[in-house]
Each structure stands twice: as structure tokens, then as C-alpha cells.
Design a protein around this motif. Structure first.
Motif, PDB file in Angstrom:
ATOM      1  N   THR A  18      30.772  33.287  27.405  1.00  0.00           N
ATOM      2  CA  THR A  18      32.021  33.570  26.691  1.00  0.00           C
ATOM      3  C   THR A  18      32.316  32.478  25.677  1.00  0.00           C
ATOM      4  N   VAL A  35      45.254  29.533  28.461  1.00  0.00           N
ATOM      5  CA  VAL A  35      44.272  30.414  29.087  1.00  0.00           C
ATOM      6  C   VAL A  35      43.584  29.714  30.248  1.00  0.00           C
ATOM      7  N   SER A  81      43.203  30.824  34.280  1.00  0.00           N
ATOM      8  CA  SER A  81      41.906  30.939  34.962  1.00  0.00           C
ATOM      9  C   SER A  81      41.899  30.180  36.280  1.00  0.00           C
ATOM     10  N   PRO A 123      36.828  37.893  36.330  1.00  0.00           N
ATOM     11  CA  PRO A 123      37.865  37.581  35.322  1.00  0.00           C
ATOM     12  C   PRO A 123      38.241  36.105  35.207  1.00  0.00           C
ATOM     13  N   LEU A 162      37.853  33.943  31.765  1.00  0.00           N
ATOM     14  CA  LEU A 162      39.021  33.282  31.180  1.00  0.00           C
ATOM     15  C   LEU A 162      38.806  31.771  31.066  1.00  0.00           C
ATOM     16  N   ASN A 163      38.121  31.187  32.033  1.00  0.00           N
ATOM     17  CA  ASN A 163      37.776  29.764  31.981  1.00  0.00           C
ATOM     18  C   ASN A 163      36.963  29.471  30.714  1.00  0.00           C
ATOM     19  N   ILE A 188      36.888  31.278  27.917  1.00  0.00           N
ATOM     20  CA  ILE A 188      37.720  31.478  26.727  1.00  0.00           C
ATOM     21  C   ILE A 188      38.613  30.253  26.499  1.00  0.00           C
TER      22      ILE A 188
END
Length: 474
Positions: free
Chosen positions: A317, A344, A348, A366, A370-371, A373
Motif C-alpha cells: 500500500t 490514519v 490502524s 484492513p 490502513l497502517n 496508507i
């Protein structure tokens, strides 16, 4: 101060990127291999974490020194020599048949990595001006992400068909190729030993020695606590003395005739805030990197390949969004980008707290994404802020201190994460599914602390944005 042509710039990015990929590859694949290495070398899971920690501690100790030496001598020379040492260390680690030899190999690997990391950002800053520096740094970050991605995936694939040793041995031919390319692309001065002695005469070795002892004692305290509270007085003593020596090293260095960290940097508030924020976020990120393999493999019974593919999602990501973030960092408010990234990251970490006790991928994936991002949105603009507020003559030591903060954060995250986990599981040598709710409760507690730390970083960024807006208004 763009003094380098476009073609040469691309070649430099290629060389820096290759070494960045190799060092990231070594770190991420080693994390994944820890459960298997612990079994094969007949050591406890808590002991195996030192395979990662010894490398990070060594790199942390040496980064600022090698950055300063790059400024005094030649960034290109120190960088290239580091690549050679990293390759030799990879070979020793790959053929090690006991924990002591493996730690020695990781030690040499880390010396080389410190030389590479300490001078990468300085080399970029020397060859790229402010209007395209963030994009160049983003390109380096992409190579790091590729290495981090390749580590779990490649490590899992290797361990599915061969020994974990090939995770380290594969770095050897890649390191040789990198050394050859670096010799051809980077301009290397002809230094003799007496030239080195002249350039480093009067350097603050007292401060470096204080710092070295302090960092070692600081992280040894984590090892004591990791094995339970029965020896807490010794652990507390090491923690206090280590922290005091480390703090005194910076005070002593500030008063030295030839300090490792330039006094103007130590008093540059924008620079210090940026590197502190970097350290905090890398600490938070490292907690998941060290604990997820134990959760997925040792507790969840997942194969190394399966767990590696899941962990790839975080850095994958980061890789996908890094080009966009690099462009945004050159065309939008960099402080606001870091703020969004940390928001964000906080979400996470909350996701890790509520991880399931069964391997439910819809709840596991998820938070990992998110981590990635959050880290991707934070790192590039923060690096650009860091390097944009220092004088050109100090880019080497500034870049190395930035890398120092990054590595210190990773080291503290791994030490903190593993110590807090095993402290809650006294007497446990290996993580197994039989631990059940005991493991999940300990896991959640660690990530609750990681959430709190990421919130602190977010508050600092919000304060920085408010402070900057207030100064602009005046």
C-alpha cells in the motif's frame, strides 16, 4: 542547487534505490523468519528477537557518526564502502549455525547499513534542488517499500521450499552488483589513510563512546524486563543509567570542539520536531512488524508464505501511494499531509487492538492496509520538511540524524513490543495456539500503548500546524 544533469540524477537514484532495497529487504524478511529461526537454532522466541534488535541497535549507534564522516570526507565513499560491508555481513549471517555467529553477521550487516543510510539523503540533497527533492526522496522511499514488500513475500516463498538461510544469502549477489554499479556511477575521491586521519582529527570520540554505551544499556534493560519482573531492579538500573548516558552524550557533544551533530541543527526546532515525529511513527510501525509474524504463524498456525503475503499488504500500500504523495508533497501543504497520515495511523492501531483470536482475514487485513496508507502519507512530506530546513553544508549529518531517528524508532518499537508482550507471558518460550486468550490480551495491551504513542505524534503535528499558522499571521 541542482548541479547534476537529469541522466546522472536518474543513475544516482538507481544506485541509492538498489542499496535502499537491499537494506529494507534484509530487515523485513528477517522479521518474518524469526519463528522458524528460533526453532532451528534452539532459542526462545524472545531471544530470537535479538537477531533483529542487534542490527537495529548497531545501526542506531553509528548513523550520526557516519553521516558526519560523510560530510568531512565523502558521502559517496562512505556510502559505497557501506554496501561492501553489508554484503559481507549477509554472507556471514546466511552461513551461521549458531546464535552467536548469526548475531556477529547481523552486526557487520548493520555497520554497512548505517554507512548506506547515513549518506543516502545527503547524496540526494547534493544532487537535487528543492523543487524536485521531494520526488527524489519519494523515489528512494519506493525502493524501500519494494524491499519491505519483497522481504515477507520472498522470505515466505523461500521458507516454503528451502532454508531460511537463503533469505540472507540472496543479498550477496545483489550486493556485489550494487557495489559494481556504485563504483561506476558515484564519484569516489582517492583517499589515503593519512587523509582520513587528518579529516577526523579532533572528532568527538568521547561523545560517541558515551552514546554507544548508553544505547546498549538502554536496550539491554528491555531484555531484562522481557524475561519477567523478578530482576526488575537490574532492568530499572540499566534503563536509568542508559538513558542518562545517552542524554549526557548529546549534552557533551554540543559542547565539543568538533561535535558529531552540528549545534545549529540541535537548535533548529523545525528539524528536531520532524525527526522526533519520524521516530515516534517508526516506533509504532515497528510494533506491528515484530508482533504480526508471531500472531499469524506461531499463534494462528499460518504458513510463512501466507503470513508473508498478508504482511506485504502494508508496504504494498505504501508503494502504491508513494508516487502520488511525492507529487502532493511538492505541490501541497506538507504539514497537513503528515497530519492526515497520522490520523490514519491511529485508526490502524485501534484495528490491531480488536484483532480476532481466529484467522478472520476480513478483520485482519484492513488495519494492515490502513497502517501502510498512514505511513505512506506521513514519511515523504516529513522527510522533505526535515531536509528543507537545513543548510546545504549540513545535509550529510542532517540526513544521517533523520535516519538515526528512523532506526532508533524501529529499534525501540521492536524492543518495546516484544518486551511488553513477553512480560505479560512469563515463562513462555514459544508462542503457540494453546495460549489462547492470554496471548490475545497481551497482544491488545501492546497495541493500546502503540495507539497512545501515535496519538501523541498527531497532537505534535497539529500543534506544529497551529504554531506555523500563528507565526504567518504575525
Amino acid at each position: 542547487m541542482a548541479t547534476t544533469g537529469k541522466n546522472k540524477q536518474y543513475q544516482i537514484i538507481g544506485v541509492l534505490g538498489l542499496y535502499s532495497l537491499l537494506t529494507a529487504l534484509a530487515g523485513s524478511s528477517t522479521n518474518l523468519a524469526l519463528p522458524r529461526i528460533a526453532i532451528d537454532l534452539h532459542v526462545a522466541s524472545s531471544t530470537a528477537t535479538w537477531i533483529v534488535q542487534v542490527a537495529l541497535i548497531t545501526t542506531t549507534i553509528l548513523l550520526v557518526m557516519f553521516g558526519h564522516l560523510g560530510d568531512l570526507m565523502s558521502k559517496n565513499l562512505v556510502f559505497t564502502a557501506g554496501g561492501i560491508l553489508f554484503t559481507i555481513g549477509s554472507l556471514i549471517t546466511g552461513i551461521a549455525f549458531d546464535i552467536v555467529t548469526m548475531l556477529l553477521g547481523r552486526f557487520e550487516q548493520a555497520i554497512g547499513a548505517a554507512m548506506v543510510m547515513a549518506n543516502s539523503m545527503g547524496i540526494v540533497t547534493e544532487n537535487f534542488d528543492d523543487h524536485n527533492r521531494a520526488e527524489a526522496l519519494a523515489a528512494i522511499a519506493m525502493f524501500i517499500s519494494v524491499g519491505s514488500i519483497s522481504g515477507p513475500a520472498l522470505g515466505g516463498l523461500i521458507m516454503s521450499f528451502a532454508s531460511w538461510r537463503w533469505i540472507f544469502l540472496l543479498n550477496v549477489p545483489l550486493g556485489i552488483i550494487g557495489s559494481i554499479i556504485g563504483y561506476r556511477v558515484l564519484t569516489l575521491p582517492k583517499w589515503r589513510w593519512r587523509d582520513v586521519r587528518t579529516a577526523t582529527a579532533g572528532a568527538n570520540w568521547t561523545g560517541q563512546n558515551l552514546f554507544t554505551v548508553g544505547i546498549i544499556l538502554f536496550f539491554l534493560s528491555g531484555s531484562i524486563f522481557q524475561n519477567g519482573l523478578n530482576r526488575w531492579p537490574l532492568g530499572l538500573a540499566l534503563l536509568v543509567v542508559g538513558t542518562a548516558l545517552t542524554a549526557w552524550a548529546f549534552i557533551q557533544d554540543d559542547r565539543a570542539k568538533k561535535p558529531w551533530l552540528a549545534p545549529s541543527l540541535a537548535r533548529n526546532h523545525d528539524f528536531i520536531i520532524s525527526v522526533v515525529l519520524l521516530g515516534l511513527t517508526m516506533l509504532v510501525n515497528a510494533v506491528s512488524n515484530i508482533l504480526l509474524p508471531f500472531y499469524l504463524q506461531s499463534f494462528g498456525g499460518m504458513s510463512p508464505l501466507g503470513s508473508g503475503l498478508i504482511m506485504v499488504l502494508q508496504d504494498g500500500t505504501m508503494l502504491l501511494i508513494t508516487p502520488l504523495v511525492g507529487w502532493l508533497a511538492d505541490h501541497w501543504d506538507r504539514t497537513k499531509l503528515t497530519m492526515v497520515g497520522l490520523m490514519v495511523l491511529v485508526v490502524s492501531q485501534i484495528g490491531y487492538i480488536i484483532f480476532p483470536s481466529t484467522m478472520d482475514l476480513w478483520r485482519i487485513i484492513p488495519p494492515i492496509v490502513l497502517n501502510g496508507i498512514g505511513m505512506g502519507l506521513f514519511l515523504t512530506p516529513n522527510n522533505a520538511i526535515t531536509m528543507g530546513v537545513v543548510a546545504p553544508a549540513l545535509t550529510g549529518v542532517a540526513g544521517s540524524f533523520n535516519s538515526f531517528s528512523r532506526t532508533l524508532g524501529m529499534t525501540m518499537g521492536i524492543s518495546l513490543g516484544s518486551a511488553l508482550l513477553f512480560l505479560q507471558l512469563p515463562g513462555i518460550r514459544q508462542i503457540t495456539p494453546a495460549l489462547g486468550s492470554r496471548f490475545m490480551h497481551a497482544f491488545a495491551v501492546v497495541f493500546a500503548i502503540a495507539t497512545a504513542i501515535s496519538l501523541i505524534a498527531l497532537i505534535v503535528v497539529i500543534w506544529r500546524a497551529w504554531h506555523s499558522a500563528r507565526q504567518s499571521a504575525h
